[in-house]
Each structure stands twice: as structure tokens, then as C-alpha cells.
Design an enzyme around this catalytic site. Structure first.
Site, mmCIF file in Angstrom:
data_model
loop_
_atom_site.group_PDB
_atom_site.id
_atom_site.type_symbol
_atom_site.label_atom_id
_atom_site.label_comp_id
_atom_site.label_asym_id
_atom_site.label_seq_id
_atom_site.Cartn_x
_atom_site.Cartn_y
_atom_site.Cartn_z
ATOM 1 N N MET A 1 0.902 -1.225 0.090
ATOM 2 C CA MET A 1 0.015 0.009 0.130
ATOM 3 C C MET A 1 0.683 1.256 0.055
ATOM 4 O O MET A 1 0.456 2.387 0.398
ATOM 5 C CB MET A 1 -0.810 -0.012 1.254
ATOM 6 C CG MET A 1 -1.863 -1.337 1.226
ATOM 7 S SD MET A 1 -3.026 -1.304 2.806
ATOM 8 C CE MET A 1 -1.647 -1.454 3.974
ATOM 9 N N ARG A 2 1.856 1.245 -0.518
ATOM 10 C CA ARG A 2 3.086 2.373 -0.589
ATOM 11 C C ARG A 2 3.518 2.724 0.764
ATOM 12 O O ARG A 2 4.009 3.854 0.902
ATOM 13 C CB ARG A 2 2.540 3.445 -1.484
ATOM 14 C CG ARG A 2 2.143 3.225 -2.902
ATOM 15 C CD ARG A 2 3.581 2.680 -3.681
ATOM 16 N NE ARG A 2 3.322 2.426 -5.093
ATOM 17 C CZ ARG A 2 3.184 1.249 -5.711
ATOM 18 N NH1 ARG A 2 2.975 0.282 -4.751
ATOM 19 N NH2 ARG A 2 3.069 1.001 -6.820
#
Length: 211
Positions: free
Chosen positions: A189-190
Site C-alpha cells: 500500500m506504498r
């Protein structure tokens, strides 16, 4: 060309403070060892960023040839663009892009020439043709053709056919003495994990950075 849709998740592992060594050099050596044993292509390849006297930044790939408690060593022609930049501004940045492992290491430091004896020891360890090539190329200078470069190499190879190839006085090493490291591990999710080491006299301050 559609580039916006090219993406993937980074899922190979996280990075936590408790897993980091207090000494960034040891932490770096751990990751380098991991990269070597994971057969990452060219694990010692690093981007070297310099800034010229006029303020123009430049980057190129060089190979790390030695690391110890004093810093990171690479070798080059002292009349090259990178060497001239360092002569004007010896603050540089290194970057190790170990994409296969979803890892990066960034290092900021000051570059200094290594002693001649150290450059000589490394030069003598190089293959003969690599030694000859150091004499054959005015690195970063304009050359009119590939043929001219190959002719110069052949001339130098004939000149040094017998005996030991001497160390050029325009060739040698630089040692980067680090004052900042950053270790980056890709995350889902970065939410990547980033830890920064900053030199403070005889110790290192470690802090997590937002991705």
C-alpha cells in the site's frame, strides 16, 4: 505510451527498528551480503551523484570496490567529469538500487582521493586489458570516433606488451566518507519502511522517515 497503469505491490518484507544494527556500515554490509547471495545483478553497482562548480547535477553508475569503517571506494580517471565535479564540490550522494529485493540504500558523504599506494594496489589487481584501457581513454572528453579509441587502445597495448603496466598519474580512487545513510524497504500500500542514520560526532542518530 501508457505509464500510469504500470504498478505493483512491494511485498517482500518490512523493516523494523529492532532489526537494524546501530552501526550503518554493518547494516549496509548485511544488505550487500544479502544482495550478493541473492544473485542480484551487479550488486556493487551504485549511482554516484555530483554537482559541478556551476551547480549542475550529474549522475552515473560506478562500481563499489571497497568498503570499511572509513567509507566507500571507487576508482576513476581524475580528469573525468565526476572527478572535476568533486574537485569543485566534494559533497556527493550514492544510491544502491537493489530492485529485485525491493531495497534501496542512499548515502551522503564527502569524497577524498585515496592514497597513491591504495590506488596502485587496486590497479595492479585489475586484468591487463583494464590496466591498458585506463591509459587509452581521456574519460569524459569528446572523441571523434570509436575507431580512434580502439587505435589508441591497440597502441597502448603494444607499448605495455612487456612488463608491468604502470599506474597512470591521472587515475586513482575516491573514498566517500558518509555522514548520512537511508535504508529503504518496499512495503504494501506504498507504506514503505525508511530509516535514516545521521552522523553525530562519534555516534549515529537513527530515525524512521515517512514513506
Amino acid at each position: 505510451m501508457d505509464l500510469e497503469s504500470i504498478r505493483r505491490e512491494y511485498l517482500k518484507g518490512g523493516l523494523r527498528r529492532e532489526s537494524l544494527h546501530d552501526d550503518p556500515r554493518i547494516q549496509f554490509e548485511r544488505w550487500m551480503d544479502n544482495a550478493i547471495h541473492s544473485e542480484v545483478p551487479d550488486p556493487t553497482a551504485m549511482t554516484l551523484a555530483t554537482v559541478s562548480a556551476s551547480g549542475e547535477p550529474t549522475q552515473r553508475i560506478v562500481l563499489l570496490k571497497h568498503t570499511d569503517d572509513k567509507g566507500f571506494v571507487f576508482y576513476t580517471n581524475y580528469s573525468s567529469r565526476k572527478a572535476l565535479d568533486i574537485a569543485a564540490n566534494n559533497q556527493v550522494s550514492l544510491h544502491f538500487p537493489w530492485h529485485f529485493m525491493e531495497r534501496q540504500v542512499k548515502i551522503n558523504g564527502f569524497a577524498h582521493k585515496v592514497p597513491v599506494a591504495e590506488s596502485l594496489a587496486y590497479f595492479l589487481s585489475r586484468p591487463h586489458d583494464s590496466q591498458v584501457a585506463a591509459w587509452s581513454s581521456e574519460q569524459s572528453h569528446a572523441v571523434s570516433s570509436r575507431q580512434l579509441l580502439e587505435t589508441q587502445f591497440a597502441r597502448m597495448k603494444a607499448k605495455f606488451k612487456q612488463g608491468q603496466v604502470p599506474l597512470p598519474d591521472f587515475w586513482g580512487g575516491f573514498r566517500i566518507e558518509p555522514y548520512r545513510y537511508e535504508f529503504w524497504q518496499g512495503g504494501a500500500m506504498r507504506l514503505h519502511d525508511r530509516f535514516e542514520y545521521v552522523k553525530e560526532k562519534t555516534s549515529w542518530r537513527i530515525q524512521r522517515l515517512a514513506p
